[in-house]
Design a protein around this motif. Structure first.
Motif, PDB file in Angstrom:
ATOM      1  N   THR A   1      66.476  35.152  46.559  1.00 30.68           N
ATOM      2  CA  THR A   1      67.503  34.861  47.562  1.00 30.68           C
ATOM      3  C   THR A   1      68.576  35.939  47.554  1.00 30.68           C
ATOM      4  O   THR A   1      69.367  36.050  48.488  1.00 30.68           O
ATOM      5  CB  THR A   1      68.207  33.510  47.268  1.00 30.68           C
ATOM      6  N   GLY A   2      68.621  36.694  46.440  1.00 30.87           N
ATOM      7  CA  GLY A   2      69.661  37.720  46.317  1.00 30.87           C
ATOM      8  C   GLY A   2      70.988  37.169  45.826  1.00 30.87           C
ATOM      9  O   GLY A   2      71.962  37.902  45.672  1.00 30.87           O
ATOM     10  N   VAL A   3      71.041  35.864  45.583  1.00 28.42           N
ATOM     11  CA  VAL A   3      72.275  35.254  45.063  1.00 28.42           C
ATOM     12  C   VAL A   3      71.949  34.329  43.891  1.00 28.42           C
ATOM     13  O   VAL A   3      70.793  33.968  43.653  1.00 28.42           O
ATOM     14  CB  VAL A   3      73.033  34.439  46.153  1.00 28.42           C
TER      15      VAL A   3
ATOM     16  N   SER B   1      71.380  24.696  52.159  1.00 28.78           N
ATOM     17  CA  SER B   1      70.308  25.667  52.420  1.00 28.78           C
ATOM     18  C   SER B   1      68.938  25.093  52.065  1.00 28.78           C
ATOM     19  O   SER B   1      68.817  24.146  51.286  1.00 28.78           O
ATOM     20  CB  SER B   1      70.546  26.935  51.597  1.00 28.78           C
ATOM     21  N   ALA B   2      67.896  25.702  52.632  1.00 31.24           N
ATOM     22  CA  ALA B   2      66.526  25.278  52.327  1.00 31.24           C
ATOM     23  C   ALA B   2      66.215  25.512  50.855  1.00 31.24           C
ATOM     24  O   ALA B   2      65.500  24.718  50.233  1.00 31.24           O
ATOM     25  CB  ALA B   2      65.544  26.044  53.213  1.00 31.24           C
ATOM     26  N   ASP B   3      66.750  26.591  50.294  1.00 34.34           N
ATOM     27  CA  ASP B   3      66.472  26.876  48.886  1.00 34.34           C
ATOM     28  C   ASP B   3      67.055  25.803  47.977  1.00 34.34           C
ATOM     29  O   ASP B   3      66.410  25.370  47.020  1.00 34.34           O
ATOM     30  CB  ASP B   3      67.036  28.250  48.491  1.00 34.34           C
TER      31      ASP B   3
ATOM     32  N   ALA C   1      67.750  22.733  48.928  1.00 31.77           N
ATOM     33  CA  ALA C   1      67.011  21.492  49.226  1.00 31.77           C
ATOM     34  C   ALA C   1      65.754  21.418  48.369  1.00 31.77           C
ATOM     35  O   ALA C   1      65.379  20.350  47.865  1.00 31.77           O
ATOM     36  CB  ALA C   1      66.651  21.435  50.711  1.00 31.77           C
ATOM     37  N   LYS C   2      65.109  22.583  48.177  1.00 31.40           N
ATOM     38  CA  LYS C   2      63.903  22.615  47.346  1.00 31.40           C
ATOM     39  C   LYS C   2      64.219  22.248  45.891  1.00 31.40           C
ATOM     40  O   LYS C   2      63.444  21.542  45.240  1.00 31.40           O
ATOM     41  CB  LYS C   2      63.293  24.028  47.387  1.00 31.40           C
ATOM     42  N   ILE C   3      65.356  22.734  45.403  1.00 31.31           N
ATOM     43  CA  ILE C   3      65.771  22.396  44.028  1.00 31.31           C
ATOM     44  C   ILE C   3      65.956  20.888  43.900  1.00 31.31           C
ATOM     45  O   ILE C   3      65.448  20.254  42.967  1.00 31.31           O
ATOM     46  CB  ILE C   3      67.085  23.133  43.644  1.00 31.31           C
ATOM     47  N   MET C   4      66.617  20.296  44.885  1.00 30.92           N
ATOM     48  CA  MET C   4      66.849  18.837  44.860  1.00 30.92           C
ATOM     49  C   MET C   4      65.518  18.078  44.905  1.00 30.92           C
ATOM     50  O   MET C   4      65.303  17.127  44.143  1.00 30.92           O
ATOM     51  CB  MET C   4      67.697  18.409  46.071  1.00 30.92           C
ATOM     52  N   THR C   5      64.649  18.504  45.796  1.00 31.09           N
ATOM     53  CA  THR C   5      63.371  17.806  45.973  1.00 31.09           C
ATOM     54  C   THR C   5      62.526  17.866  44.706  1.00 31.09           C
ATOM     55  O   THR C   5      61.953  16.864  44.269  1.00 31.09           O
ATOM     56  CB  THR C   5      62.581  18.425  47.144  1.00 31.09           C
ATOM     57  N   MET C   6      62.453  19.052  44.118  1.00 25.85           N
ATOM     58  CA  MET C   6      61.651  19.232  42.898  1.00 25.85           C
ATOM     59  C   MET C   6      62.232  18.437  41.736  1.00 25.85           C
ATOM     60  O   MET C   6      61.505  17.827  40.947  1.00 25.85           O
ATOM     61  CB  MET C   6      61.609  20.720  42.499  1.00 25.85           C
ATOM     62  N   THR C   7      63.561  18.475  41.616  1.00 23.63           N
ATOM     63  CA  THR C   7      64.232  17.775  40.520  1.00 23.63           C
ATOM     64  C   THR C   7      63.935  16.282  40.621  1.00 23.63           C
ATOM     65  O   THR C   7      63.569  15.628  39.639  1.00 23.63           O
ATOM     66  CB  THR C   7      65.753  18.044  40.566  1.00 23.63           C
ATOM     67  N   GLU C   8      64.065  15.772  41.831  1.00 26.12           N
ATOM     68  CA  GLU C   8      63.803  14.338  42.028  1.00 26.12           C
ATOM     69  C   GLU C   8      62.328  14.002  41.769  1.00 26.12           C
ATOM     70  O   GLU C   8      62.015  13.025  41.086  1.00 26.12           O
ATOM     71  CB  GLU C   8      64.213  13.921  43.453  1.00 26.12           C
TER      72      GLU C   8
END
Ligand SMILES: *Cc1c(COP(=O)(O)O)cnc(C)c1O
Length: 368
Positions: free
Chosen positions: A34-36, A45-47, A49-56
């Motif tokens: 992502t560069g950040v 952000s979608a990135d 959202a992915k962290i939240m989805t995977m964590t859950e």
């Protein structure tokens, strides 16, 4: 162990698996191209959202959480949940009363906080010495209680519930801040489960809340929106900016747990670790004294005195300084109880625990 690191037996914030810290370090400046950093990532952000989805998803997998339970990532710590549980659930039944099983500092604090919002029925006689969990048939419960509250592991006193209470259909609310994911357990026995992350599943900043769907929507009108379970479920924990980095770290811990083999393995390791320390205590001819009844001894926080049941100050200070020389730190008991506390959360390895047990044996040989 990486250079300069020590064996950290802290009660919380506590040790994180080294693999998690290394992964976070690797991803610090540029998270997945992502560069950040995750700290700089939009929570919309979608990135992220992915962290939240995977964590859950990983959490659901680790303890088999059914669909009718919602998962929230909130702020305010365990202490925030002392209020949130009352604000969300006291109103479930007319009479605004809840049963509290007070077995140590943390459940005592929760009961006191809940009293601001309704009637609190303490099911056990008041005591200043917490050393056991009285059998459930001695509890004076109120059948009209909105919920039954208890703390699965009292971090300060080293007392852990070896069972899940029966509640005759009254929703059970449980503070699992210091033992969640240390063993498998039946989520469906609970109405609400919560845990601050900084003991066993991450770093400070995020509080995990697992709530059964049918309990949503009963919050008192005065409940702050950020603590309102229904509002947070509807917003997917994004009613306001969530503790994004802490959620990311918790997600890494869940991945690590799965790689290790999940909660079954954690339970096995916890049993071995706790036994190795309690065995030294029990075989020490009262040089080491654990005040907690064997039936309720915590696998997570082993509390003991040195030199006798009330401890000998000089010996305990010596123990802490000698341990420090061997790179074992943060073992001073909570200031309210004194003595020594060795915390054995998931990230503590068998080897680290055996190093402590060995040191205890040698210390006794040298100083008794
Ligand atoms: C540490 C702890 C708390 C308080 O957590 P904070 O995040 O500091 O509010 C509550 N309950 C238990 C069992 C704890 O160990």
């Amino acid at each position: 162990m990486s250079e300069g690191r020590v064996i950290n037996f802290a009660p919380g914030p506590a040790k994180l698996p080294e693999a998690v810290l290394q992964r976070a370090q690797k991803e610090m400046l540029n998270y997945k191209n992502t560069g950040v950093s995750v700290m700089e990532l939009s929570h919309r952000s979608a990135d992220f959202a992915k962290i939240m989805t995977m964590t859950e998803a990983n959490l659901r997998d680790l303890i088999a959480i059914p669909e009718n339970y919602k998962i929230l990532f909130l702020q305010g710590g365990g202490t925030g949940q002392f209020a949130a549980t009352a604000l969300n659930l006291m109103n479930l039944k007319k009479g605004q009363c809840a049963d509290y099983v007070v077995t140590g500092t943390w459940s005592a604090k929760a009961a006191k906080e809940a009293e601001k919002y309704g009637k609190v029925n303490r099911v056990l006689p008041k005591t200043s010495k917490y050393t056991m969990i009285p059998p459930q048939d001695t509890w004076t419960v109120n059948p009209d209680a909105s919920y039954l509250y208890y703390c699965a592991n009292e971090t300060v006193h080293g007392i852990e519930f070896p069972f899940i209470p029966e509640s005759n259909g009254v929703p059970i609310v449980c503070d699992m801040s210091s033992n969640i994911l240390s063993k498998p357990f039946d989520v469906t026995k609970f109405g609400v489960i919560y845990a601050g992350a900084q003991k066993n599943i991450g770093c400070a900043g995020v509080t995990l809340v697992i709530v059964r769907e049918d309990l949503l929507g009963h919050a008192m009108p005065i409940c702050p929106t950020i603590l309102d379970y229904k509002a947070q479920v509807e917003a997917n924990s994004l009613y306001n900016t969530p503790p994004a980095y802490s959620i990311y770290i918790m997600g890494l811990v869940f991945e690590w747990l799965k790689e290790q083999g999940g909660t079954d393995i954690m339970e096995e390791r916890s049993a071995i670790k706790a036994k190795s320390i309690y065995d030294v205590i029990d075989e020490s001819n009262s040089f080491y004294c654990c005040p907690v009844d064997p039936s309720a001894r915590s696998r997570m926080n082993v509390c003991f005195r040195i030199g006798g049941p009330d401890g000998v100050d000089e010996l305990e200070k010596k123990f802490i300084s000698e341990a420090q020389k061997r790179k074992m730190v943060s073992i001073k008991g909570h200031r309210s109880v004194g003595g020594i506390r060795v915390s054995l959360y998931n990230a503590i390895t068998l080897e680290e625990t055996f190093t402590m047990a060995q040191f205890m044996t040698e210390f006794q040989a040298n100083y008794q």
